[in-house]
Motif scaffolding. Structure first.
Motif: not given
Length: 318
Positions: A76-78, A130-131, A153-155, A176-179
């Motif tokens: 997880f990187l935000d 997540t990224f 899953q989130t980019l 991937m669920e969110s791009l």
């Protein structure tokens, strides 16, 4: 505090640079300092055991450290909503836990997460990848290594200055669920391979320079037109302001048949005209040919006349 594993300073009014002793926290697994007013650069020498890094909504500047892409446990990187600039490191991404699933000892923590175009209060689970680099001033091409993190899953790369095309390798990111690639300077066609990302629940490619036709026969048509607006050269459903007509395969075949038929008729017409002019033009210009032609016509006429009279007389006698 050398045994500290979870640091959660989310949403305070802390400011200044992150203290140097952060680099001594070698057992740290979760580092959450989001929603504060920290400034300066991202600290170097962070724990190699980090699984969650949240620096979101601060005033961090400078480039993204290459060290972040060598954290094999990171899931997880935000870094969203900062002042980061420059390009993403072009190196081997040793983010093992974003490529294959490994057991982690992650302590669950609750944060506010922006995904699928909305804010959520979210509990980070070991299986969630997540990224998020959105809302910075990052530029340059996105390294292919990022699109090889098949467990993501989130980019979210929106609101930056990234350029380049979407690589075909995005088709391997089947989880991937969110791009979100909106508000950048990406260009080129949307690859057909993106149709392999079957779990995609949120997509935003708006305000780039994509062109060509949106791949058909995929879930890409299930998203609203707002997912594609701001790309003047992009065409196809679900856009209503498509600059090019949709092609129907049946219509294309009919158009090909019509084209062949028109070519055939045109060829026949041209051939007849050339033959007619070739024969009668020659007779018009050459006297001997003209006289021979008329003699032949007269002989044929006389022969037919005599034959007809003989037949009629024979018929009357009978």
């Amino acid at each position: 505090m050398k045994e500290l594993r979870v640091m959660n300073l989310w949403s305070n009014r802390l400011s200044g640079k992150l203290p140097l002793y952060f680099s001594n926290l070698k057992q740290l697994q979760t580092m959450n300092v989001g929603e504060n007013e920290f400034s300066g650069t991202i600290p170097v020498g962070m724990s190699q055991n980090l699984e969650v890094i949240i620096l979101r909504a601060n005033q961090f500047e400078g480039t993204i450290l290459q060290q972040l892409f060598n954290l094999s446990y990171l899931i997880f990187l935000d870094l969203a909503h900062n002042k980061l600039s420059g390009s993403m490191p072009k190196c081997v991404y040793n983010l093992t836990n974003m490529v294959t699933i490994h057991e982690t000892s992650l302590f669950t923590t609750t944060i506010e997460l922006f995904t699928k175009g909305q804010d959520y209060v979210y509990e980070i689970q070991p299986e969630r990848r997540t990224f998020d680099l959105s809302a910075n001033s990052l530029s340059g091409e996105v390294p292919l290594e990022l699109f090889r993190l098949v467990q993501l899953q989130t980019l979210n790369l929106s609101h930056n200055n990234f350029i380049g095309t979407i690589p075909k390798t995005i088709g391997s990111m089947k989880n991937m669920e969110s791009l979100d690639l909106s508000n950048n300077k990406f260009f080129g066609e949307i690859p057909q391979d993106i149709s392999s990302v079957t779990f995609l629940g949120y997509l935003n490619l708006s305000y780039n320079n994509f062109d060509g036709r949106i791949p058909t026969g995929t879930q890409l048509q299930s998203f609203n037109a707002s997912s594609y607006i701001g790309n003047p050269k992009l065409c196809g459903a679900p856009l209503n302001n498509c600059t090019r007509k949709e092609e129907n395969p049946g219509n294309a075949e009919n158009e090909n048949d019509e084209s062949i038929r028109e070519s055939l008729y045109l060829g026949m017409g041209v051939g007849f005209a050339v033959g007619f002019l070739g024969i009668f033009g020659s007779m018009f210009l050459i006297r001997k040919w003209r006289h021979a032609y008329f003699r032949l016509v007269n002989r044929v006429g006389d022969y037919l006349y005599v034959t007809l009279i003989v037949k009629l007389n024979s018929f009357r006698r009978n």
